[in-house]
Design a protein around this motif. Structure first.
Motif, PDB file in Angstrom:
ATOM      1  N   GLN A  99      22.450  -7.033 -17.101  1.00  0.00           N
ATOM      2  CA  GLN A  99      21.582  -7.903 -17.899  1.00  0.00           C
ATOM      3  C   GLN A  99      21.413  -7.357 -19.311  1.00  0.00           C
ATOM      4  N   SER A 100      21.216  -6.044 -19.418  1.00  0.00           N
ATOM      5  CA  SER A 100      21.017  -5.422 -20.733  1.00  0.00           C
ATOM      6  C   SER A 100      22.273  -5.534 -21.589  1.00  0.00           C
ATOM      7  N   ASP A 116      22.447  -9.102 -22.723  1.00  0.00           N
ATOM      8  CA  ASP A 116      21.414  -9.378 -23.725  1.00  0.00           C
ATOM      9  C   ASP A 116      21.864  -8.924 -25.103  1.00  0.00           C
ATOM     10  N   LYS A 151      26.648 -15.183 -19.446  1.00  0.00           N
ATOM     11  CA  LYS A 151      25.377 -14.501 -19.224  1.00  0.00           C
ATOM     12  C   LYS A 151      24.522 -15.265 -18.218  1.00  0.00           C
ATOM     13  N   ALA A 157      24.209 -13.042 -15.018  1.00  0.00           N
ATOM     14  CA  ALA A 157      22.997 -12.232 -15.164  1.00  0.00           C
ATOM     15  C   ALA A 157      21.799 -13.188 -15.162  1.00  0.00           C
ATOM     16  N   SER A 158      21.171 -13.359 -16.311  1.00  0.00           N
ATOM     17  CA  SER A 158      20.052 -14.273 -16.440  1.00  0.00           C
ATOM     18  C   SER A 158      20.073 -14.843 -17.829  1.00  0.00           C
TER      19      SER A 158
END
Length: 243
Positions: A59-60, A63, A235, A239-240
């Protein structure tokens, strides 16, 4: 122990420099390598009690990558608009009708709806191909822009910034791809779309050079938007969507 501490201090100094350079995605990669050298007591919460090497959460990585991609897209759009405002009157309407960019050979989805129906592996491949294909044009843009009569410092600064951040973004996308689809990395000597207008940027005729830059910046903002869109789709899938 003393040697380990010296190494830690060295790495932290590198991280400090990167913070001021603004390369947040590259900073994540450096911190990730730093974590590998530390004991459990120095690991962040998401790595404690995790067997094997500690890795930055997916996720990071997403982001940071999407932040850089969105930023590049915005700067590319602003740079094209500024160039059009400054030089557009001297460029014929026919020349402004850019039918093909050098990346036209890539079978990219025509719109976001089609991109949403494109497989992850294909989107990753398109991202890496698009990013690689702008390495040479951006290099020549930053080299030749200072020679363009009356070139705005803001346009040159934008080209320099996109050039550097594109390299960082490419590295980040490759790291994410290796995490999500191990073994699917692009071949080192893969052939990427070739940009062939270097001679136009060096032409003696000022109008020819202006037209070449116009075409380049038009295509850059178009492809930067595609890169941002494809990365955001990946993404959200992997991920989110939260930033």
């Amino acid at each position: 122990m003393a040697f380990a501490n010296l190494r830690l201090i060295h790495h932290l100094r590198v991280v400090h420099v990167l913070i001021y350079a603004g390369s947040h995605l590259l900073l994540l990669l450096v911190v990730s390598n730093l974590i590998l050298c530390q004991g459990q007591e120095n690991k962040p919460p998401y790595c404690r009690n995790q067997p094997g090497p500690c890795r930055i959460p997916l996720q990071s990585l997403f982001d940071r990558a999407t932040v850089v991609a969105n930023y590049n897209s915005r700067i590319a759009r602003e740079m094209f608009e500024k160039f059009d405002q400054q030089y557009g009157q001297g460029i014929s309407s026919t020349s402004k009708m850019v039918s093909n960019c050098h990346t036209a050979s890539l079978a990219t989805p025509d719109n976001k709806a089609k991109a949403l129906n494109t497989e992850d592996k294909v989107l990753f491949s398109l991202l890496i191909n698009l990013l690689h294909s702008w390495d040479e044009p951006l290099h020549h843009a930053t080299t030749e822009l200072p020679n363009l009569k009356g070139a705005s410092p803001a346009i040159l600064a934008g080209a320099e910034e996109i050039k550097e951040k594109t390299k960082v973004l490419l590295e980040g996308v490759e790291v994410i791809q290796a995490r999500v689809h191990p073994g699917e990395e692009e071949k080192k000597n893969a052939a990427y779309p070739v940009w062939s207008e270097q001679s136009s940027l060096k032409a003696q005729d000022e109008s020819v050079r202006q037209t070449a830059f116009y075409r380049m910046f038009y295509c850059l903002q178009r492809d930067s938007n595609k890169i941002s869109t494809y990365l955001q789709i990946l993404k959200c899938r992997l991920a989110s969507c939260q930033v």
